[in-house]
Design a protein around this motif. Structure first.
Motif, PDB file in Angstrom:
ATOM      1  N   GLU A 103       0.819  -1.212   0.000  1.00 38.92           N
ATOM      2  CA  GLU A 103       0.000   0.000   0.000  1.00 38.92           C
ATOM      3  C   GLU A 103       0.848   1.255   0.000  1.00 38.92           C
ATOM      4  N   ARG A 104       1.965   1.216   0.723  1.00 38.11           N
ATOM      5  CA  ARG A 104       2.814   2.395   0.863  1.00 38.11           C
ATOM      6  C   ARG A 104       4.244   2.075   0.462  1.00 38.11           C
ATOM      7  N   PRO A 105       4.485   1.840  -0.828  1.00 35.82           N
ATOM      8  CA  PRO A 105       5.858   1.565  -1.266  1.00 35.82           C
ATOM      9  C   PRO A 105       6.792   2.742  -1.053  1.00 35.82           C
ATOM     10  N   ASP A 106       6.249   3.951  -0.946  1.00 40.45           N
ATOM     11  CA  ASP A 106       7.107   5.113  -0.698  1.00 40.45           C
ATOM     12  C   ASP A 106       7.719   5.062   0.695  1.00 40.45           C
ATOM     13  N   VAL A 107       6.919   4.695   1.685  1.00 37.37           N
ATOM     14  CA  VAL A 107       7.445   4.543   3.053  1.00 37.37           C
ATOM     15  C   VAL A 107       8.462   3.409   3.084  1.00 37.37           C
ATOM     16  N   ASP A 108       8.084   2.300   2.492  1.00 34.79           N
ATOM     17  CA  ASP A 108       8.970   1.132   2.467  1.00 34.79           C
ATOM     18  C   ASP A 108      10.318   1.466   1.827  1.00 34.79           C
ATOM     19  N   LYS A 109      10.295   2.187   0.720  1.00 31.54           N
ATOM     20  CA  LYS A 109      11.524   2.465  -0.022  1.00 31.54           C
ATOM     21  C   LYS A 109      12.486   3.325   0.779  1.00 31.54           C
ATOM     22  N   VAL A 110      11.964   4.337   1.466  1.00 37.06           N
ATOM     23  CA  VAL A 110      12.836   5.220   2.244  1.00 37.06           C
ATOM     24  C   VAL A 110      13.605   4.426   3.292  1.00 37.06           C
ATOM     25  N   TYR A 111      12.885   3.624   4.065  1.00 38.64           N
ATOM     26  CA  TYR A 111      13.530   2.944   5.188  1.00 38.64           C
ATOM     27  C   TYR A 111      14.278   1.686   4.757  1.00 38.64           C
ATOM     28  N   MET A 112      13.864   1.065   3.660  1.00 39.18           N
ATOM     29  CA  MET A 112      14.653  -0.049   3.139  1.00 39.18           C
ATOM     30  C   MET A 112      15.985   0.463   2.606  1.00 39.18           C
ATOM     31  N   THR A 113      15.985   1.630   1.993  1.00 44.83           N
ATOM     32  CA  THR A 113      17.233   2.224   1.526  1.00 44.83           C
ATOM     33  C   THR A 113      18.172   2.458   2.704  1.00 44.83           C
ATOM     34  N   ALA A 508      -9.338  -3.060 -16.516  1.00 40.71           N
ATOM     35  CA  ALA A 508      -9.162  -1.637 -16.806  1.00 40.71           C
ATOM     36  C   ALA A 508     -10.410  -0.846 -16.408  1.00 40.71           C
ATOM     37  N   THR A 509     -11.569  -1.420 -16.676  1.00 42.56           N
ATOM     38  CA  THR A 509     -12.815  -0.758 -16.310  1.00 42.56           C
ATOM     39  C   THR A 509     -12.946  -0.633 -14.802  1.00 42.56           C
ATOM     40  N   PHE A 510     -12.577  -1.685 -14.080  1.00 37.68           N
ATOM     41  CA  PHE A 510     -12.617  -1.647 -12.612  1.00 37.68           C
ATOM     42  C   PHE A 510     -11.754  -0.505 -12.089  1.00 37.68           C
ATOM     43  N   ILE A 511     -10.547  -0.400 -12.591  1.00 36.34           N
ATOM     44  CA  ILE A 511      -9.634   0.649 -12.120  1.00 36.34           C
ATOM     45  C   ILE A 511     -10.191   2.024 -12.460  1.00 36.34           C
ATOM     46  N   ARG A 512     -10.728   2.151 -13.665  1.00 35.37           N
ATOM     47  CA  ARG A 512     -11.248   3.463 -14.063  1.00 35.37           C
ATOM     48  C   ARG A 512     -12.450   3.875 -13.213  1.00 35.37           C
ATOM     49  N   GLU A 513     -13.282   2.905 -12.864  1.00 35.74           N
ATOM     50  CA  GLU A 513     -14.488   3.222 -12.111  1.00 35.74           C
ATOM     51  C   GLU A 513     -14.237   3.354 -10.608  1.00 35.74           C
ATOM     52  N   LYS A 514     -13.289   2.582 -10.075  1.00 34.31           N
ATOM     53  CA  LYS A 514     -13.092   2.529  -8.631  1.00 34.31           C
ATOM     54  C   LYS A 514     -11.894   3.323  -8.127  1.00 34.31           C
ATOM     55  N   LEU A 515     -10.891   3.513  -8.973  1.00 33.67           N
ATOM     56  CA  LEU A 515      -9.625   4.059  -8.486  1.00 33.67           C
ATOM     57  C   LEU A 515      -9.143   5.283  -9.260  1.00 33.67           C
ATOM     58  N   TYR A 516      -9.991   5.828 -10.103  1.00 31.92           N
ATOM     59  CA  TYR A 516      -9.596   6.977 -10.912  1.00 31.92           C
ATOM     60  C   TYR A 516     -10.566   8.124 -10.664  1.00 31.92           C
ATOM     61  N   THR A 522      -6.422  11.648 -11.491  1.00 34.55           N
ATOM     62  CA  THR A 522      -5.422  10.974 -10.671  1.00 34.55           C
ATOM     63  C   THR A 522      -5.917   9.599 -10.250  1.00 34.55           C
ATOM     64  N   LEU A 523      -4.966   8.740  -9.899  1.00 34.57           N
ATOM     65  CA  LEU A 523      -5.237   7.384  -9.458  1.00 34.57           C
ATOM     66  C   LEU A 523      -5.044   7.254  -7.952  1.00 34.57           C
ATOM     67  N   ARG A 524      -5.774   6.301  -7.372  1.00 34.50           N
ATOM     68  CA  ARG A 524      -5.463   5.793  -6.049  1.00 34.50           C
ATOM     69  C   ARG A 524      -4.624   4.535  -6.220  1.00 34.50           C
ATOM     70  N   SER A 532      -8.002   2.996  -1.516  1.00 33.94           N
ATOM     71  CA  SER A 532      -7.055   3.263  -0.431  1.00 33.94           C
ATOM     72  C   SER A 532      -6.879   4.760  -0.241  1.00 33.94           C
ATOM     73  N   ALA A 533      -6.408   5.121   0.939  1.00 33.66           N
ATOM     74  CA  ALA A 533      -6.081   6.530   1.188  1.00 33.66           C
ATOM     75  C   ALA A 533      -4.862   6.953   0.387  1.00 33.66           C
ATOM     76  N   ALA A 534      -3.981   5.996   0.108  1.00 26.35           N
ATOM     77  CA  ALA A 534      -2.730   6.322  -0.592  1.00 26.35           C
ATOM     78  C   ALA A 534      -3.003   6.646  -2.053  1.00 26.35           C
ATOM     79  N   ALA A 535      -2.428   7.740  -2.515  1.00 29.41           N
ATOM     80  CA  ALA A 535      -2.520   8.099  -3.928  1.00 29.41           C
ATOM     81  C   ALA A 535      -1.639   7.171  -4.755  1.00 29.41           C
TER      82      ALA A 535
END
Length: 777
Positions: A103-113, A508-516, A522-524, A532-535
């Motif tokens: 869900e939060r690869p940005d958090v993971d990447k900072v601390y894994m680095t 693709a339709t699911f993503i467009r209808e639920k996450l766009y 913008t996408l979630r 998700s709350a995460a963009a």
């Protein structure tokens, strides 16, 4: 797009009455966080509430990062986070935060680095201690609960860090800040130039293939030693290198062909392949591709399906087509949401009986007695011989296969003999044996379905759906070339290729209808019971755009290409470094993310930058005018950022090497098909256009009578719209190269013949510059 929490809170409250402990994670949607909702640990999700508590109480933060199908995450939870004793220490002295890395690869990447840079390795679960300002000062991965084998236990670690925090807090803060400053400097990649020399690109691609060849396991396939990972980006690079060498008539192409096909075949025959249910496990612990780490990840399935589709195009061997189907049918059968999105993963661990203790692989392994019981005396002997089944168990090929002796008497299915050898041994012909083995697999699948299933992570992640959508879309055209008499052997279902296209469209339709969000464009990041709350991150945009380009090329309609252009603009606005080049992984503006990095490593998943570079080059070939030129410039600026790393270690970036190869290719073809998507004659031409392995080729299906097609191409490439003319109502295919188009044809065989002709080496054409006068009647 926001989801109210009332329903979730009500469900959490009802559930909490059944458990001794319930923490804040019960209100989250992530399957990983929910797994920890009833730990005695006072967990917080990543967010301001936890940060404020740490600052107010002047406590360090313990950050635990993992994902729901992670075996060692389960182990550490059971040993430490379910322990009242350990939880008491954690709750008294730390603010404890749980993060789902998916869900939060940005958090993971900072601390894994940080963890990797400080020399403690990497992996999950990741355990990091932070200041209240989120600066890391100590980190690692899995810790056992107590001291053992010279390794500090988690309880000892907690007490020691509390002691140092109380006595030397300023030193910890200073060392953490210093480390982060160094990381910020080390990860700030900028391009010295916005161009990339073609000769340099060609040299890098060649070096990448040579470096892979040096690591090739000639006996067992794959690259490097155990544990062995199916890293599809390496396969992608080798297929492109094979094409270039073949085009030049270079005999070393035979060695490259052997490397890539042997590796794909060895993986398919190994235990890493789920022979009974389809799809592939994450990796093998031994060098034989035999005993896997049993989790199944969506990102592997999509990429491997594409790799086997490419192998089919290169060889025309139906064996590889069946393997692509094997993966895609597994996804359709077991991993698809009713609304069309595709789930993330299946766990490695499961129980042998409902409510029993979970262990790795129990769902997938077999005793000889169980196989004999299910298959009976006629089917069991050939099956046991073919899949290396033994009474004492078969995890004996390597000392690494079962180092802790967990699989005694258990069998992980692996093909150790060929069909021909097994058929000869039992005096059968090969087709009869294939049918019998398929029926045996079906019977075992039925028995296996009665077992407790591994946990399903039913998150729908945009990026991973993009990888799978690409494979579904490509399969819908590539697999139509199979012979009419083809037999399908379980777990292959015999799915119609049009159904694969529909699976891609549904996702693709699911993503467009639920996450766009069409207003913000913008996408979630993901969906589970709600967005998700995460963009969305850069890989969500890049992987989805790539899938939409493939969906359009498969004939699904220009609306998907239009959406790809829309998403590309958002990706550029949110993530592109206009001065330094390349894309940041996350958008600006989140103060809790201490490093904003440009990812380049192509590992289990390709990097967002590698995929984005390829997308931009593909778009530059079909979009006319300044917009097309801008796409090309941005692709070169992106790749130029990583030029030094590409020169020194190209095997770290094999997917970016593929983008370099696309850029450096001396020429490529375009196939424009004039006709309607509802016309079987046009679809036959479309299938022919996808019948040859030629990854640089652009394929456009344009219906001049369709208002949506006319509006799009009038805006983005009027010249190609003028070209796309039917003849006497008959769909036509225009095969073009180097500013010259062959005479239009309505014959699919002629299209395939033209595509199999060698490419000439003049400069790369662009579709808005093709001279219509060059069309020869």
């Amino acid at each position: 797009m926001a989801t109210t929490s009332a329903g979730l809170a009500g469900a959490a409250n009802a559930e909490s009455s059944q458990h001794k402990h319930t923490n804040r994670l019960a209100k989250e949607e992530s399957p990983y966080l929910l797994q920890h909702a009833h730990n005695p640990v006072d967990w917080y999700p990543w967010g301001e509430e936890a940060f404020a508590k740490a600052k107010a109480e002047k406590k360090p933060i313990f950050l635990s990062v993992g994902y729901s199908t992670c075996h060692w995450c389960h182990v550490m939870e059971h040993e430490s986070f379910e322990s009242e004793e350990v939880a008491a220490i954690m709750n008294a002295d730390f603010v404890n935060i749980k993060v789902d890395r998916e869900e939060r690869p940005d958090v993971d990447k900072v601390y894994m680095t940080y963890v990797q840079a400080t020399g403690t390795g990497g992996g999950w679960p990741m355990s990091v201690f932070l200041t209240p300002d989120l600066v890391p000062f100590f980190g690692g991965t899995y810790f056992p609960p107590s001291d053992s084998f010279g390794r500090p236990g988690f309880k000892s670690m907690l007490r020691r860090i509390k002691e140092v925090w109380d006595t030397r807090q300023s030193d910890l803060v200073e060392s953490g800040a210093s480390a982060m400053a160094q990381l910020a400097e080390a990860t700030e990649n900028v391009a010295s130039s916005q161009e990339f020399q073609v000769a340099t690109a060609q040299q890098i691609v060649a070096k990448g293939a040579e470096d892979l060849a040096a690591r090739y396991d000639k006996k067992r396939g794959g690259f490097g030693s155990a544990p062995k990972f199916p890293r599809p980006v390496e396969i992608n690079l080798l297929f492109r290198r094979l094409l270039r060498l073949t085009e030049k008539g270079d005999k070393t192409s035979d060695a490259v062909r052997e490397m890539v096909l042997h590796s794909l075949t060895a993986m398919a025959r190994g235990g890493i392949h789920d022979h009974v249910g389809g799809g592939f496990h994450r990796y093998s612990v031994d060098e034989y591709w035999h005993v896997p780490h049993f989790e199944k990840m969506l990102y592997d399935q999509g990429q491997l399906a594409n790799a086997y589709l490419d192998a089919f195009l290169v060889t025309r061997d139906n064996y590889y087509a069946q393997l692509a189907r094997d993966i895609l049918d597994y996804l359709r059968r077991d991993m698809t949401h009713p609304g069309g999105g595709i789930f993330s993963a299946e766990d490695a661990d499961s129980a042998d009986v409902p409510g029993g203790k979970k262990k790795e692989g129990l769902f997938y392994i077999w005793t000889e007695a169980e196989i004999e019981e299910v298959l009976g005396p006629e089917r069991a002997p050939p099956f046991k011989a073919h899949y290396y089944v033994k009474k004492q168990g078969n995890c004996d090929l390597s000392r690494m296969s079962d180092p802790h002796h967990e699989f005694g008497g258990k069998n992980v299915l692996i093909e150790r003999t060929s069909l021909e050898e097994t058929a000869k041994k039992f005096d059968m012909d090969v087709p009869a044996l294939e049918r019998q083995l398929a029926e045996s697999r079906r019977l075992l699948h039925g028995r296996r379905e009665q077992r407790p299933h591994p946990h399903l992570d039913d998150k729908i992640i945009v990026a991973w759906n993009g990888l799978a959508m690409s494979a579904f879309a490509r399969a819908s055209t590539i697999l139509k070339k199979g012979p009419a008499e083809m037999e399908f052997h379980f777990p292959v279902e015999g799915t119609q290729p049009s159904e694969y296209l529909q699976s891609a469209v549904n996702a693709a339709t699911f993503i467009r209808e639920k996450l766009y969000d069409p207003d913000c464009r913008t996408l979630r990041r993901s969906f589970r019971e709600g967005p998700s709350a995460a963009a969305g991150f850069v890989d969500d945009y890049a992987f989805l755009i790539n899938a939409l380009l493939d969906l359009h090329e498969a004939g699904a309609g220009v609306k998907w290409l239009d959406w790809a252009l829309e998403l590309q603009k958002t990706q550029d606005d949110l993530f592109f470094d206009k001065e330094g080049g390349a894309y940041y992984s996350n958008a600006a503006g989140d103060p809790s993310i201490l490093l904003r990095m440009k990812e380049d490593y192509d590992g289990a998943e390709p990097s967002g930058n590698s995929v984005a570079a390829g997308n931009l080059l593909r778009l530059s070939k079909i979009i006319a005018g300044d917009a097309g030129q801008e796409y090309r410039k941005r692709a070169l600026h992106t790749m130029a950022v990583f030029e030094d790393r590409l020169k020194t270690l190209p095997i770290a970036l094999p997917q970016m090497c593929c983008a370099l190869d696309l850029y450096a290719s001396p020429s490529e073809r375009q196939v424009v098909i004039a006709g309607a998507r509802s016309d079987e004659r046009a679809l036959s031409l479309l299938q022919a256009a996808h019948s040859v392995y030629e990854p640089d080729r652009a394929v456009l299906l344009i219906d001049e009578d369709n208002e949506e097609d006319r509006a799009f191409w009038s805006k983005h490439n009027e010249m190609v719209l003028k070209m796309a003319k039917k003849k006497d109502g008959q769909p036509q295919a225009y095969v073009c190269q180097n500013f010259t188009c062959q005479a239009p044809t309505a014959d699919p065989a002629r299209v395939e013949e033209l595509l199999r002709q060698p490419l000439s080496g003049s400069s790369s054409p662009k579709m808005d510059k093709i001279d219509l006068g060059a069309l020869r009647s």
